[in-house]
Motif scaffolding. Structure first.
Motif, PDB file in Angstrom:
ATOM      1  N   UNK A 153       0.829  -1.209   0.000  1.00  0.00           N
ATOM      2  CA  UNK A 153       0.000   0.000   0.000  1.00  0.00           C
ATOM      3  C   UNK A 153       0.862   1.257   0.000  1.00  0.00           C
ATOM      4  N   UNK A 154       1.939   1.209   0.762  1.00  0.00           N
ATOM      5  CA  UNK A 154       2.851   2.355   0.791  1.00  0.00           C
ATOM      6  C   UNK A 154       3.471   2.590  -0.587  1.00  0.00           C
ATOM      7  N   UNK A 155       3.902   1.508  -1.239  1.00  0.00           N
ATOM      8  CA  UNK A 155       4.497   1.642  -2.567  1.00  0.00           C
ATOM      9  C   UNK A 155       3.472   2.162  -3.568  1.00  0.00           C
ATOM     10  N   UNK A 156       2.227   1.728  -3.445  1.00  0.00           N
ATOM     11  CA  UNK A 156       1.196   2.208  -4.376  1.00  0.00           C
ATOM     12  C   UNK A 156       0.916   3.695  -4.164  1.00  0.00           C
ATOM     13  N   UNK A 234      -7.579  -2.656  -3.904  1.00  0.00           N
ATOM     14  CA  UNK A 234      -7.083  -1.566  -3.071  1.00  0.00           C
ATOM     15  C   UNK A 234      -8.189  -1.030  -2.174  1.00  0.00           C
ATOM     16  N   UNK A 235      -7.879  -0.752  -0.924  1.00  0.00           N
ATOM     17  CA  UNK A 235      -8.900  -0.182  -0.022  1.00  0.00           C
ATOM     18  C   UNK A 235      -9.400   1.157  -0.544  1.00  0.00           C
ATOM     19  N   UNK A 236     -10.681   1.432  -0.276  1.00  0.00           N
ATOM     20  CA  UNK A 236     -11.256   2.704  -0.709  1.00  0.00           C
ATOM     21  C   UNK A 236     -10.539   3.867  -0.038  1.00  0.00           C
ATOM     22  N   UNK A 237     -10.153   3.689   1.198  1.00  0.00           N
ATOM     23  CA  UNK A 237      -9.391   4.707   1.907  1.00  0.00           C
ATOM     24  C   UNK A 237      -8.574   4.045   3.005  1.00  0.00           C
ATOM     25  N   UNK A 238      -7.496   4.678   3.361  1.00  0.00           N
ATOM     26  CA  UNK A 238      -6.620   4.195   4.427  1.00  0.00           C
ATOM     27  C   UNK A 238      -6.885   5.043   5.667  1.00  0.00           C
ATOM     28  N   UNK A 239      -7.231   4.416   6.789  1.00  0.00           N
ATOM     29  CA  UNK A 239      -7.518   5.205   7.997  1.00  0.00           C
ATOM     30  C   UNK A 239      -6.279   5.918   8.506  1.00  0.00           C
ATOM     31  N   UNK A 421       5.491   7.979   4.234  1.00  0.00           N
ATOM     32  CA  UNK A 421       6.233   6.922   4.920  1.00  0.00           C
ATOM     33  C   UNK A 421       5.891   6.872   6.402  1.00  0.00           C
ATOM     34  N   UNK A 422       5.856   8.031   7.060  1.00  0.00           N
ATOM     35  CA  UNK A 422       5.567   8.059   8.498  1.00  0.00           C
ATOM     36  C   UNK A 422       4.127   7.634   8.777  1.00  0.00           C
ATOM     37  N   UNK A 423       3.215   7.948   7.877  1.00  0.00           N
ATOM     38  CA  UNK A 423       1.818   7.555   8.060  1.00  0.00           C
ATOM     39  C   UNK A 423       1.667   6.044   8.058  1.00  0.00           C
ATOM     40  N   UNK A 424       2.271   5.386   7.074  1.00  0.00           N
ATOM     41  CA  UNK A 424       2.144   3.929   6.994  1.00  0.00           C
ATOM     42  C   UNK A 424       2.933   3.240   8.106  1.00  0.00           C
ATOM     43  N   UNK A 442      -7.569  -5.220  10.486  1.00  0.00           N
ATOM     44  CA  UNK A 442      -8.478  -4.740   9.452  1.00  0.00           C
ATOM     45  C   UNK A 442      -8.214  -3.273   9.227  1.00  0.00           C
ATOM     46  N   UNK A 443      -8.594  -2.799   8.058  1.00  0.00           N
ATOM     47  CA  UNK A 443      -8.425  -1.390   7.740  1.00  0.00           C
ATOM     48  C   UNK A 443      -9.751  -0.634   7.704  1.00  0.00           C
ATOM     49  N   UNK A 444     -10.744  -1.271   8.317  1.00  0.00           N
ATOM     50  CA  UNK A 444     -12.017  -0.576   8.453  1.00  0.00           C
ATOM     51  C   UNK A 444     -11.961   0.368   9.635  1.00  0.00           C
ATOM     52  N   UNK A 445     -12.536   1.558   9.471  1.00  0.00           N
ATOM     53  CA  UNK A 445     -12.559   2.517  10.563  1.00  0.00           C
ATOM     54  C   UNK A 445     -13.485   2.043  11.673  1.00  0.00           C
TER      55      UNK A 445
END
Length: 445
Positions: A153-156, A234-239, A421-424, A442-445
């Protein structure tokens, strides 16, 4: 005319149905793409290390069945046929005779000093440990897959950012060329913008290569064959990373309750205690019950086969007691060795607990550090973004040269890259902390 109307009708039906078919195809493609949850499920099902631990659990189940069967009597049957050729007493001839022996034997333990009961209980504990080993192996692969997924995800996102940056740089280059034609900027300014565009183009290609590498790494980790396609959904959004973390004491308490390593070490102590009891049982007497029945036939003896088998039919039953008097210190050595193993198992409980807490504490410290880094990077990126916008306006008004604008853009690129980078990194450490606490990733909020 009727044929023409039929063709028109079928064409209209196709137009009506086509969006539905297209939607079904899209839904099917989405269903076949890989989410993090699907990657984890696939890895838990197909990973070689996890599958080995499952086989070990099957082996322990067979050992438990064997231990339980130790109380059952054994039963065996035997039969033999023999022949004999001997000369007469005057050495003038010989005679060949044959015979047969049959029998059945049984033996059953009555008292073994508690060894059989201890072995059954130890086998039951070993089966539980095998299940916990499978869970531990599964946890390890979940963490590995999650790290690979986050890297992907970071690379994308890095690639998407540089793709947008490359398009922005191209637009700036075209505007600079227009300003040059109007005489507002110099040729050096155009050259600087061309260099900026080339640099952004290189970063785009590099980030695309990194995306391909991360995608291949995840596919390899999942042991997906090379000839099968692998397309992530790909996730719709990253929390966003959580603003605050719970106290470490709260996290440590959850970890000690949730992780299988703790229970596994406790079970190892119980197994060692049972082994010590079995070693002490070597000093106790053993009692067993045996029974047998046999018969035989020989041509030398008179009588038919059935009469001989009936006349020679014998039964035997016995009760044996074995009392150890002196075992050349074997029992003493076994007790000493088992007591040492028991003490080591107790120490291993503390060792496992300390190592687990040290790992979690390091994760906690890293999560706090990455969260602070993310907040600082966010402020830095906001400031760099505002600074670049102001300098871009000055450049278009002819108040700033391209060199200063490019320096400002480089600062923005570095700030944005550090923010991503710091976010991921912060999100990864927080997800790993949650997983150690027993929460699913999970990446669901």
């Amino acid at each position: 005319m009727a044929h023409y109307c039929k063709i028109v009708f079928l064409f209209l039906v196709f137009l009506i149905r086509f969006p539905m078919l297209a939607g079904q195809s899209t839904d099917l493609e989405i269903a076949e793409r890989w989410t993090l949850e699907r990657c984890i499920s696939y890895a838990l099902e197909n990973n070689i290390s996890v599958r080995k631990t499952r086989l070990q659990a099957d082996a322990e189940a067979a050992t438990l069945l064997q231990a339980k069967s130790s109380w059952l009597p054994s039963l065996s049957a035997s039969a033999s046929i023999s022949g004999n050729n001997s000369r007469a007493y005057d050495n003038t001839g010989g005679q060949f005779t044959s015979g047969m022996q049959t029998g059945i034997n049984s033996e059953m333990p009555i008292y073994q000093g508690g060894i059989i009961s201890n072995q059954i209980e130890a086998s039951r504990l070993e089966l539980q440990k095998a299940f916990l080993n499978t869970e531990e192996a599964g946890n390890d692969i979940v963490i590995s897959v999650t790290q690979a997924w986050m890297n992907l995800l970071f690379a994308r996102e890095n690639y998407l950012y540089y793709k947008e940056s490359e398009a922005t740089s191209l637009g700036a280059l075209n505007r600079t060329k227009s300003l040059f034609e109007l005489g507002s900027v110099t040729r050096q300014d155009v050259a600087e913008m061309q260099a900026q565009y080339a640099s952004d183009r290189y970063s785009l290609v590099t980030s695309h290569n990194e995306l391909d590498i991360r995608l291949t790494s995840l596919k390899t980790l999942l042991d997906i064959p090379y000839n099968e396609s692998f397309s992530p959904l790909w996730p719709a959004r990253i929390p966003e990373p959580a603003g605050e973390l719970p106290l470490f004491s709260e996290i440590a308490g959850d970890v000690l309750k949730a992780r299988p390593e703790i229970e596994n070490s406790l079970l190892s102590e119980q197994v060692a205690a049972l082994d010590l009891d079995n070693a002490k049982a070597g000093y106790l007497p053993k009692v067993s019950l045996s029974a047998s029945a046999s018969s035989s036939f020989s041509e030398i003896n008179e009588g038919s086969f059935s009469n001989q088998m009936n006349d020679r039919f014998a039964q035997n039953i016995g009760l044996s007691v074995s009392i150890p008097l002196f075992s050349r210190n074997e029992n003493r050595v076994n007790v000493t060795r088992s007591r040492i193993n028991f003490q080591q198992a107790r120490l291993e409980i503390n060792n496992v607990r300390n190592q687990l807490l040290q790992t979690v504490e390091q994760l906690y410290v890293d999560a706090l550090a990455q969260q602070s880094r993310y907040e600082a990077a966010r402020d830095k990126a906001d400031a760099a973004r505002l600074s670049y916008q102001l300098r871009q306006e000055q450049f278009e008004l002819g108040m700033l040269n391209a060199i200063a604008l490019r320096q400002s853009r480089d600062e923005l690129l570095n700030a944005e890259a550090e923010l991503i980078q710091s976010r991921y990194a912060a999100l990864l450490y927080q997800k790993m902390l949650d997983f150690y606490r027993g929460k699913p990733i999970t990446f669901e909020d």
